[in-house]
Structures are given as structure tokens and as C-alpha cells.
Motif scaffolding. Sequence first.
Motif, PDB file in Angstrom:
ATOM      1  N   PHE A   1       0.777  -1.165   0.018  1.00 27.99           N
ATOM      2  CA  PHE A   1      -0.081   0.012   0.005  1.00 27.99           C
ATOM      3  C   PHE A   1       0.837   1.238  -0.040  1.00 27.99           C
ATOM      4  N   TYR A   2       1.867   1.134   0.837  1.00 31.98           N
ATOM      5  CA  TYR A   2       2.668   2.377   0.856  1.00 31.98           C
ATOM      6  C   TYR A   2       3.348   2.811  -0.389  1.00 31.98           C
ATOM      7  N   ARG A   3       4.075   1.545  -0.654  1.00 27.29           N
ATOM      8  CA  ARG A   3       4.833   1.643  -2.101  1.00 27.29           C
ATOM      9  C   ARG A   3       4.263   2.039  -3.091  1.00 27.29           C
ATOM     10  N   THR A   4       2.904   1.749  -3.522  1.00 26.04           N
ATOM     11  CA  THR A   4       2.000   2.126  -4.432  1.00 26.04           C
ATOM     12  C   THR A   4       1.704   3.470  -4.326  1.00 26.04           C
ATOM     13  N   LYS A   5       1.089   3.844  -3.277  1.00 27.33           N
ATOM     14  CA  LYS A   5       0.512   5.159  -2.984  1.00 27.33           C
ATOM     15  C   LYS A   5       1.737   6.293  -2.858  1.00 27.33           C
ATOM     16  N   LEU A   6       2.890   6.006  -2.571  1.00 26.38           N
ATOM     17  CA  LEU A   6       3.925   7.013  -2.397  1.00 26.38           C
ATOM     18  C   LEU A   6       4.888   6.883  -3.432  1.00 26.38           C
TER      19      LEU A   6
ATOM     20  N   THR B   1      -4.360   5.110   4.749  1.00 28.06           N
ATOM     21  CA  THR B   1      -4.745   6.085   3.635  1.00 28.06           C
ATOM     22  C   THR B   1      -4.541   7.620   4.542  1.00 28.06           C
ATOM     23  N   GLN B   2      -4.835   7.603   5.935  1.00 26.68           N
ATOM     24  CA  GLN B   2      -4.636   8.825   6.477  1.00 26.68           C
ATOM     25  C   GLN B   2      -2.905   9.127   6.610  1.00 26.68           C
ATOM     26  N   VAL B   3      -2.268   7.820   6.719  1.00 21.56           N
ATOM     27  CA  VAL B   3      -0.798   8.219   7.053  1.00 21.56           C
ATOM     28  C   VAL B   3      -0.160   8.564   5.562  1.00 21.56           C
ATOM     29  N   VAL B   4      -0.631   8.177   4.563  1.00 18.76           N
ATOM     30  CA  VAL B   4      -0.265   8.485   3.083  1.00 18.76           C
ATOM     31  C   VAL B   4      -0.574   9.932   2.708  1.00 18.76           C
ATOM     32  N   SER B   5      -1.738  10.218   3.224  1.00 17.56           N
ATOM     33  CA  SER B   5      -2.332  11.714   3.015  1.00 17.56           C
ATOM     34  C   SER B   5      -1.432  12.749   3.655  1.00 17.56           C
TER      35      SER B   5
END
Length: 379
Positions: free
Chosen positions: A270-275, A367-371
Motif C-alpha cells: 500500500f505504502y509503496r504504491t501510493k507513495l 490512507t491517513q498516513v499516506v495523505s
Amino acid sequence: MTIKKQLKTAKRIFLASPHMSDEGYEQEYVKEAFDSNWIAPLGSNVDGFENELAKMVGVNAAAALSSGTAAIHLALKAAGVGEGDIVFCPTLTFSATANPIIYQNAIPVFIDSDYKTWNMDPDALEQAFEKYPDVKAVLVVHLYGLSADMDRIMEICSKYQVTVIEDAAESLGSFYKGRPTGTIGDYGVYSFNGNKIITTSGGGMLISNNEQAITKSRFWATQSRDQARHYQHSELGFNYRMSNVVAGIGRGQLKVLKKRVQRKKEIFKFYRTKLSEIEDITFMPVNEWDSPNYWLSCATIEGDISSIDVMNELEQYNIESRPVWKPMHLQPYFENYDFVGNEVSEKLFMTGICLPSDTKMTDEDLTQVVSIIKGLWEK
């Protein structure tokens, strides 16, 4: 009141915290210990935990101990490490890897990391052997669940006929070329501390195919009490055995290990994809021969925004993160011991961040962390 102050009072998102099974496996084993009044050290849960973990990773024997640190200590002792002996140890690790070397009055020599694995650099290891050919043992760490380059490391250590101890405290559930980490060297060590992928609240396990060495380690761990009617001790002993209650928690946790690994993997992806769109962020390396447990999702951050900036911003929202381990050769206690390598471990420390990787995190939490992280680059 600002939004940040409001969010500071919201629920804490942890880096990694204990996660008991939904099925209540742990409570069943603990209840058994209470029902039988066998809550002191040793008992059926201790025996069961040792046998079940040994079978899971495919080794002959295991000793359940009070901590992973105790397991490393006894592994060094089993390897014959004593006063004045040299032990090679990765510099990029937690102090629990290095401290037991000192317990044995031995001398640590710290080895640098490489960017390919974040673990012990085989080239630096070869350089260290050229400088110190008479080495008693090599400690290898599988950092954050990432496998070290074990083929090269084992080839080098075999050449010098030195004992290899795998500190797999962070990597239970990880595989190197299909083999569980901790089972490739002469001895393996696991930790069940509260933040590990499975936990017993505190505890560790020493594993090996050398059943005689594990039997001897159990002896040392129970105060080296000789077989006698009275209390007799012919060797120095330690109070290192795991309790029957704690072992019951471990037996229950073993049943959900695969679930925990799967969730950790989902969090990392999730992190790698979103960031991935942020060029300043580079995630920890996953090699083709590596099947990590993704214990912590880690990355390096280079640019105008630093890893410290990200950590500080997350903390404003009551979200826990932390730096990558500070190398041992930079620690005040160990700074006078030798170090072999360049500055890879220092660079990883200066730029690294461990993102919240708690298996109880929801997709909304992620999602909150990524945002929040993206928001730093959007300002």
C-alpha cells in the motif's frame, strides 16, 4: 483549536503493537496453564512451543527462552565464544545483537551494510576476515524482515570455518530462497517482544539442528543445575527459561503467523504504491530471492524534506514512526570498537524511516498516513 491539535487527541496509530488472535487461541493455552496450576517456568506449553516452532521452520531442536537477547547470548556461548575472541556483527542493528558479545567478554568488530539488502555487506565481511582471520563467530541480522545475502555470507564463513549465528529476531516468517531465515547458519534466534510479528509479551527462541547444543543451552538457561538430589552447580548458569504462561501465548500466536505476514505485506505494498510518485522516497529493497515478513515498512527520504520532517509531521497526528537503527559503531558505548566498511549504514540511518506497520491498522489508517506524508510535498 487547529485540526492538528484535534487529531493529536485521536486514537494512537502504533508502529507495531501486540495483535492477539481473533479466535482466542492464546487464551486457550493460557487457561490450560492456569487450570493445571502450571504457571511457573517449564510445562507442557514450553515443550509444545519449542516443538511446534522447530517443526514450522524445519529444524531439529529449539529452546524457549526469556528473550531474543538471551538466545543470542547462549548461541555465542554454545559457539565457544569467550574472553578476547573476535565476533563479527552488523553495525546496522539493535543493540541486543551486539550486547551479548560483551557479556562473553569478547570483542565485536562491526561490519557495514550494503544498499542491496540493508544487511551485512559480503564485500565488507571479506575485508574484515582479511584483517581479522582468527574469528570465533559471525552474527548475521535479517533487518526488518529482509534476508541478508546468505549464500555469499555462508560461502565466506565456510572458507574460514567460523560459526554463523542468525539474528532472525525481526524475521520470523521470512524466507531466503525458500528456506526460513534463522535455519541457514549454525544457530538461529527469534524474538517475541511486544512489537514483533508475533509476540509472547516478551521471550525468544534459540534454534539449531545441533540437538546436543540446544540441550546444553537449556541446561545453562536453568541456572546450570546439575542432575543431583541437592542443588549442585558445576558451571555458571543463567535464569533464561521461558514461563509456561508466556509459552502458551506463543503457541496461540504461531497459529496466526501467516495471517500476520500477509497483512504486513499488504501494508508495505500500500505504502509503496501510493507513495511511488514521490521521487524523494525509496522503499527498502526486496530481492528476487527474498520473501520477507515485512515486519516494518521502511524507506529512505532524500531531498528538501527529510525523514525527521516526516516523523515530526506524523507525530502531530498521533501517529508513531521512528528512525532506522543507529549503527552500533556510532553508539557511545561501542565507538572504540573497530568498524569495516564505508558509510552505507550511516546514510541509511540519516535518511531512513520506519513507517507505522501495525497489523491492526485499517485501510482508513493507512490512507491517513499516506495523505499526511503526501501533504508535506504538496505544501
